[in-house]
Design a protein around this motif. Structure first.
Motif, short mmCIF file in Angstrom:
data_model
loop_
_atom_site.label_atom_id
_atom_site.label_comp_id
_atom_site.label_asym_id
_atom_site.label_seq_id
_atom_site.Cartn_x
_atom_site.Cartn_y
_atom_site.Cartn_z
N ALA A 8 0.97 -1.14 -0.18
CA ALA A 8 0.40 -0.05 0.34
C ALA A 8 1.32 0.98 0.27
O ALA A 8 1.98 1.22 0.71
CB ALA A 8 -0.77 -0.12 1.39
N LYS A 9 0.35 2.59 -0.60
CA LYS A 9 0.80 3.63 -0.90
C LYS A 9 0.42 5.13 0.55
O LYS A 9 -0.47 4.13 1.18
CB LYS A 9 0.87 4.83 -1.46
N ALA A 10 1.57 5.07 0.97
CA ALA A 10 2.14 5.68 1.76
C ALA A 10 3.02 7.44 1.79
O ALA A 10 3.05 7.51 1.18
CB ALA A 10 3.02 5.06 3.25
N THR A 11 1.66 8.26 3.34
CA THR A 11 2.53 9.11 3.07
C THR A 11 3.55 10.39 3.68
O THR A 11 3.54 9.72 5.08
CB THR A 11 1.37 10.69 2.89
N VAL A 12 4.48 10.59 3.98
CA VAL A 12 5.22 11.12 5.32
C VAL A 12 5.79 12.59 4.97
O VAL A 12 5.55 13.27 3.84
CB VAL A 12 6.70 10.22 4.78
N LYS A 18 6.48 19.87 2.23
CA LYS A 18 6.45 18.98 1.07
C LYS A 18 5.67 17.45 1.85
O LYS A 18 5.68 17.78 3.23
CB LYS A 18 7.89 18.48 1.36
N ALA A 19 5.86 16.89 0.85
CA ALA A 19 5.33 15.15 1.37
C ALA A 19 6.02 14.44 0.37
O ALA A 19 6.08 14.41 -1.04
CB ALA A 19 3.22 14.97 1.12
N PHE A 20 6.27 13.37 1.46
CA PHE A 20 7.10 12.10 0.60
C PHE A 20 5.98 10.67 0.40
O PHE A 20 5.70 10.85 1.19
CB PHE A 20 8.33 11.72 1.96
N THR A 21 6.34 10.51 -1.28
CA THR A 21 5.27 9.28 -0.97
C THR A 21 5.86 7.92 -0.89
O THR A 21 7.29 7.94 -1.66
CB THR A 21 4.71 9.16 -2.10
N GLY A 22 5.80 6.62 -0.25
CA GLY A 22 6.78 5.69 -0.28
C GLY A 22 5.70 4.69 -0.88
O GLY A 22 4.34 4.48 -0.69
N ALA A 23 6.03 3.49 -0.31
CA ALA A 23 5.12 2.23 -0.50
C ALA A 23 6.32 1.59 1.05
O ALA A 23 7.04 1.06 0.89
CB ALA A 23 5.78 1.04 -1.50
N ILE A 24 4.68 0.52 1.43
CA ILE A 24 5.11 -0.96 2.58
C ILE A 24 5.49 -1.84 2.68
O ILE A 24 4.78 -2.34 1.08
CB ILE A 24 3.13 -0.50 3.81
N THR A 25 6.42 -1.63 2.64
CA THR A 25 7.11 -2.87 2.08
C THR A 25 7.71 -4.22 2.98
O THR A 25 7.28 -5.54 2.50
CB THR A 25 8.72 -2.53 1.96
N TYR A 26 7.03 -4.27 4.56
CA TYR A 26 7.27 -4.90 5.07
C TYR A 26 6.66 -4.49 6.61
O TYR A 26 5.94 -3.44 7.78
CB TYR A 26 8.55 -5.06 5.89
N VAL A 27 5.49 -5.41 7.14
CA VAL A 27 5.14 -5.37 8.55
C VAL A 27 5.60 -5.84 9.67
O VAL A 27 5.30 -7.68 9.05
CB VAL A 27 3.40 -5.78 8.07
N TYR A 28 7.28 -5.58 10.66
CA TYR A 28 7.38 -6.44 11.28
C TYR A 28 6.49 -7.37 12.21
O TYR A 28 5.16 -7.19 12.58
CB TYR A 28 8.13 -5.87 12.25
#
Length: 548
Positions: free
Chosen positions: A289-293, A301-311
């Protein structure tokens, strides 16, 4: 002259006598009319009672005390008859509480209907910037030696791929180079010799070359060594990647041992944002899922990324689960160690029954809502809640679609004791069917069935009492105040000085000792008097005296 005065006096007496007779006649007629009116009024309930069914007589002060026959309370007031079909006098159901229409307006009670909605929500979590662990490189010699020269001598210095970091001297390294050079020369000199000798010399050269390769000697250096046959006194270590020196232990002239990490270089072109998601929300977070940082340093500024791992682990102290988000670090704006606010959009699961979040009264051990069952009638109901959005919450059990719930009132509930006081405050009907005094909660409505009898003078634990006085002392640590108050009519108390418990410390506000106040209190349990409403009345004034 004397005769004229007598005539005038006689005339005055006659006028006064006539006026007195007229007044007496009028008074007599008025008394007769009042008596007639009183008789008609007294006869009215009797006539009405034939048409309507008399249920019982209730306490005029609103206490939970009823009687099947007429009676008086300890203050000499007549009990009020209750007839079937009168909305204001009908007792609330066993699971309901009731307040007058005037009280509803004064409290500012507002209701909203529970509806089916699709809850689009965003999970928000606090996070921190961390380097990508897969992009961190340690420069570690595999032999013993000494640091001869440093090319990069400060932590935080950016370096390019292949850039020299430091030079080392090692006797073992020099010996291995000589061994390889001699073996390489031996191969050339034994070209005309037998195959067995040549084969042995070639194996020796290959073994020496492999040893140098295992010590991370570059191909370029090995080729130069094989070509010239000259051994190098020092060996140069270079950066394996373009990045930033995050750790430097090497000092010029120091001795190092095999396996000792002298430098650490991190590639920060992409970083991790590790967000701490609360336990109740972790089931909604999915990889991919996409995420906003957002970073406080760059509010625009808003940085976007993707969830790669749930611990797979949970922090028992904070009840959170780490979630990794990979973000491209354009311009190296994101620094490891920065704090971040992470927004994780969550897919809705369809239409669910929802109510406004303000409708929920959370005591810490249970969650209840007040269902509006009718005009001035409310039913407390415990509910089971599900997912939340910013303004609405899902109701899994306890409320159905279309039921009106109370969403606003003019009191704040923040603890179990306050919850009891608030629910108790709803359960009061107005005295004698009239409106309560401003700032005073109305007495409780009767809840007993026809024919039931209760002990005369019995009082509800949450009956409200109101008076005025002077604030003498405040003890916020103990949650108590000392007040010199005036008479309390509902309890038949004279004026006195006594201690009260605060329902919550926020009631004090800006009040100081010596302030004139008016307050409402209840008896939460025998002997414990709790203030549920407190307000200043102006400048300080002398305390009310007993009996004054």
């Amino acid at each position: 002259m004397r005769q004229g005065s007598g005539v005038v006096l006689a005339a005055v007496v006659a006028v006064v006598a006539a006026g007195g007779g007229y007044w007496m006649g009028t008074r007599k007629g008025g008394d007769h009319g009042a008596a007639a009116t009183s008789a008609q009024s007294a006869a009215a309930p009797t006539g009405e009672s034939k048409a309507r069914k008399l249920l019982y007589y209730r306490n005029p002060m609103g206490l939970l005390d009823t009687s099947p026959t007429p009676k008086k309370d300890p203050m000499g007031m007549d009990y009020v008859p209750v007839y079937e079909g009168e909305p204001d006098n009908e007792p609330a159901a066993a699971n309901q509480i009731k307040i007058s229409t005037d009280k509803v307006q004064k409290l500012g009670v507002r209701s909203e209907t529970a509806k089916l909605r699709v809850l689009d929500r965003v999970v928000r979590a606090a996070g921190r910037i961390e380097p990508d662990e897969r992009r961190i490189y340690a420069i570690t010699p595999k032999f013993e030696g000494y640091v001869e020269r440093l090319h990069v001598n400060v932590t935080g210095q950016p370096v390019g791929k292949g850039q020299p970091l430091f030079e080392v001297y090692s006797p073992e390294l020099v010996s291995a180079q000589r061994e390889y050079a001699i073996a390489a020369q031996g191969i050339d000199s034994l070209k005309e010799a037998g195959g067995e000798a040549q084969r042995g010399m070639r194996q020796l050269a290959e073994s020496s070359l492999m040893r140098l390769k295992n010590w991370d000697i570059s191909e370029e250096q090995l080729k130069a060594l094989a070509k010239s046959g000259e051994t190098k006194r020092t060996l140069t270590f270079r950066s394996p990647v373009a990045g930033v020196v995050t750790e430097k232990k090497a000092l010029q002239g120091m001795r190092f041992m095999p396996g000792e990490a002298l430098y650490q270089v991190a590639d920060l072109s992409a970083v991790w944002v590790v967000a701490d998601v609360f336990e109740q929300d972790i089931g909604l977070v999915k990889s991919g899922a996409k995420a906003t940082v957002r970073i406080n340093a760059y509010p625009d500024k808003a940085f976007t990324g993707a969830i790669t791992y749930v611990y797979p682990t949970l922090n028992a102290e904070t009840r959170t689960v780490p979630v990794r988000v990979e973000v491209a670090n354009v311009g190296q704006l994101l620094k490891p160690g920065m704090f971040a606010q992470v927004e994780l959009p969550v897919a809705a699961k369809g239409s669910v029954v929802t109510i406004p979040t303000s409708a929920v009264i959370d005591s810490g051990t249970r969650r209840i809502v007040l269902i509006q069952a009718g005009e001035g009638r409310f039913e407390p109901r415990e509910v089971k809640l599900g997912t939340r959005s910013d303004t609405y919450v899902e109701v899994i059990d306890g409320v159905k679609d279309g039921e009106p719930v109370v969403v606003a009132a003019n009191f704040l509930i923040d603890a179990e004791s306050n919850l009891k006081a608030a629910v108790g405050g709803f359960g009061h009907a107005s005295h004698g069917g009239g409106a309560a005094a401003p700032g005073q909660a109305a007495p409780a409505a009767p809840a007993a069935a026809v024919g039931s009898e209760r002990r005369e003078g019995a009082k509800s634990a949450s009956a409200d009492h109101r008076t005025e006085g002077k604030l003498d002392a405040i003890d916020l640590k103990a949650g108590t105040v000392t007040i010199t108050h005036g008479p309390v009519a509902t309890l038949k108390w004279p004026g006195m000085t006594m201690d009260f418990t605060l329902a919550n410390s926020g009631l004090i506000g800006n009040l100081k000792p010596g302030a004139s106040i008016e307050f409402t209190f209840i008896e939460r349990k025998p002997g414990e008097w709790v203030i549920v409403k407190l307000a200043g009345t102006g400048a300080a004034r002398p305390a009310a005296h007993a009996g004054h």
